[in-house]
Design an enzyme around this catalytic site. Structure first.
Site, PDB file in Angstrom:
ATOM      1  N   MET A   1       4.902  31.898 -29.828  1.00 44.54           N
ATOM      2  CA  MET A   1       4.301  33.207 -30.082  1.00 44.54           C
ATOM      3  C   MET A   1       4.787  34.217 -29.038  1.00 44.54           C
ATOM      4  SD  MET A   1       0.616  32.567 -31.750  1.00 44.54           S
ATOM      5  CE  MET A   1      -0.332  32.353 -30.275  1.00 44.54           C
TER       6      MET A   1
ATOM      7  N   TYR B   1       6.020  35.951 -25.300  1.00 46.95           N
ATOM      8  CA  TYR B   1       5.531  36.126 -23.935  1.00 46.95           C
ATOM      9  C   TYR B   1       5.829  34.847 -23.145  1.00 46.95           C
ATOM     10  CZ  TYR B   1       3.138  38.932 -20.488  1.00 46.95           C
ATOM     11  OH  TYR B   1       2.859  39.718 -19.394  1.00 46.95           O
ATOM     12  N   LEU B   2       7.114  34.525 -23.144  1.00 47.27           N
ATOM     13  CA  LEU B   2       7.560  33.208 -22.707  1.00 47.27           C
ATOM     14  C   LEU B   2       7.373  32.975 -21.210  1.00 47.27           C
ATOM     15  CD1 LEU B   2      10.855  33.051 -24.812  1.00 47.27           C
ATOM     16  CD2 LEU B   2       8.542  32.290 -25.443  1.00 47.27           C
ATOM     17  N   HIS B   3       7.019  31.742 -20.891  1.00 48.51           N
ATOM     18  CA  HIS B   3       6.903  31.317 -19.489  1.00 48.51           C
ATOM     19  C   HIS B   3       7.676  30.008 -19.336  1.00 48.51           C
ATOM     20  CE1 HIS B   3       3.996  28.543 -21.153  1.00 48.51           C
ATOM     21  NE2 HIS B   3       3.255  29.544 -21.590  1.00 48.51           N
TER      22      HIS B   3
ATOM     23  N   GLY C   1       6.796  27.043 -19.304  1.00 52.66           N
ATOM     24  CA  GLY C   1       6.419  25.982 -20.252  1.00 52.66           C
ATOM     25  C   GLY C   1       7.272  26.062 -21.501  1.00 52.66           C
ATOM     26  N   HIS C   2       7.374  27.264 -22.075  1.00 53.52           N
ATOM     27  CA  HIS C   2       8.220  27.448 -23.260  1.00 53.52           C
ATOM     28  C   HIS C   2       9.678  27.100 -22.931  1.00 53.52           C
ATOM     29  CE1 HIS C   2       5.049  30.659 -24.115  1.00 53.52           C
ATOM     30  NE2 HIS C   2       4.975  29.914 -25.201  1.00 53.52           N
TER      31      HIS C   2
ATOM     32  N   ASP D   1      -0.798  21.778 -25.932  1.00 53.14           N
ATOM     33  CA  ASP D   1      -1.607  21.899 -27.152  1.00 53.14           C
ATOM     34  C   ASP D   1      -1.642  20.513 -27.817  1.00 53.14           C
ATOM     35  OD1 ASP D   1      -1.931  25.043 -27.507  1.00 53.14           O
ATOM     36  OD2 ASP D   1       0.077  24.618 -26.769  1.00 53.14           O
TER      37      ASP D   1
ATOM     38  N   MET E   1       0.498  26.361 -17.425  1.00 47.85           N
ATOM     39  CA  MET E   1       1.049  27.674 -17.796  1.00 47.85           C
ATOM     40  C   MET E   1       0.619  28.038 -19.205  1.00 47.85           C
ATOM     41  SD  MET E   1       4.658  28.207 -16.148  1.00 47.85           S
ATOM     42  CE  MET E   1       4.745  28.321 -14.382  1.00 47.85           C
TER      43      MET E   1
ATOM     44  N   ARG F   1      -1.817  33.228 -22.124  1.00 49.14           N
ATOM     45  CA  ARG F   1      -3.142  33.821 -21.928  1.00 49.14           C
ATOM     46  C   ARG F   1      -3.537  33.915 -20.448  1.00 49.14           C
ATOM     47  NH1 ARG F   1      -4.373  31.285 -27.202  1.00 49.14           N
ATOM     48  NH2 ARG F   1      -4.964  32.978 -28.608  1.00 49.14           N
TER      49      ARG F   1
END
Ligand code: AMP
Length: 279
Positions: A27, A29-31, A33-34, A147, A181, A184
């Site tokens: 979704m 707003y990458l950090h 983790g992505h 998740d 991470m 949100r």
């Protein structure tokens, strides 16, 4: 790196024959983790495709769809640096055209944990992921254990619907102090950021107690809830479940996983951890 904003262009894309395709749905707003999922795909697959789509169907009416953080330019720069081949950015109208009315639901697994507090959430997740798989046609889809319930539900959906895409589970990437991470986390004030750490502290406390011989799931759950409450966050759920099928457990064994959701102010955070010493 090619950015594709058209559904038909993505559907018609011809991958070179015999090349494996890795896919990371996000979704945005990458950090880090992505990005760890992108790196895993780059290692395992010949071609890497990332999608960015804030999926309205997985947000409840009182949830944070309109305020969900977005920064496509920064996302694209990060993906380009990692050598991603294609970024798919569909519009809402392409994905849910007027009259759209077909939904995919994985029963039972979607009704517990986050599904209980977010009715319809996993129906939205399953539907978008199936649509994206049909469009992108990946061999492997890289997803985070952050998740965990989503991972289990999507694995079941792929099995139940005989899809050939395989899921590769990737470990949770954390900040140096342990906070998982999440896009949100950007909602958190400095004070809330400190409270948010109580989720990780509660998980680590449970893991330590298990390593010292504690095996009563109810006792460990009560302890974790207390740790989060004392910090000042509001517990949504704390559960200890069998990591293979999310069934309930009374007694800890090597498959036990603790899963937590809690509100820090208005921000709902989730985290989970294997309680066995091997992981
Ligand atoms: P999202 O953008 O939140 O939909 O997440 C897209 C993918 O990134 C999902 O497979 C998530 O599980 C994964 N992800 C999100 N946060 C993390 C993290 N901290 N570590 C590893 N994977 C993550």
């Amino acid at each position: 790196m090619q950015v594709i904003r058209s559904l038909s262009q993505m559907m018609q894309l011809n991958y070179p024959l015999g090349k494996s395709v890795g896919f990371i749905p996000t979704m945005g707003y990458l950090h880090r983790g992505h990005l760890s999922l992108v790196e895993a795909s780059k290692k395992e697959c010949d071609i890497t495709v990332v999608s960015i789509f804030v999926n309205p169907a997985q947000f409840g009416p009182r949830e944070d769809l309109s305020s969900y953080p977005r920064n496509i330019d920064r996302d694209l720069k990060q993906l380009e640096k990692l050598g991603v081949d294609y970024v798919f950015i569909p519009s809402e109208g392409m994905i849910y055209p007027e009259g759209f009315n077909t939904w995919v639901e994985v029963k039972a697994l979607s009704e517990i944990l986050c599904g209980n507090s977010r009715p319809g959430h996993f129906k939205g997740v399953c539907t978008i992921v199936l649509k994206l798989i049909n469009v992108v046609r990946p061999d492997k889809m890289f997803m985070g254990e952050k998740d965990y319930q989503q991972l289990m539900i999507l694995k079941k959906m792929l099995r139940d619907l005989n899809l050939r895409t395989r899921i590769v589970c990737c470990p949770i990437v954390r900040e140096t102090d342990g906070l998982a991470m999440s896009s949100r986390n950007s909602y958190l004030s400095t004070a809330d950021r400190a409270l948010a750490l109580s989720l990780y502290n509660a998980l680590m406390q449970a893991k330590k107690a298990v390593s010292e011989g504690k095996t009563d799931a109810h006792m460990l759950i009560a302890l974790a809830k207390q740790t989060i409450r004392i910090a000042g966050a509001n517990v949504d759920y704390v559960e200890i479940l069998d990591s293979r099928d999310l069934s309930e457990q009374e007694t800890i064994d090597e498959h036990s996983r603790m899963l937590i959701a809690a509100y820090v102010g208005n921000t709902r955070l989730i985290d989970n951890l294997s309680l066995s010493s091997g992981e």
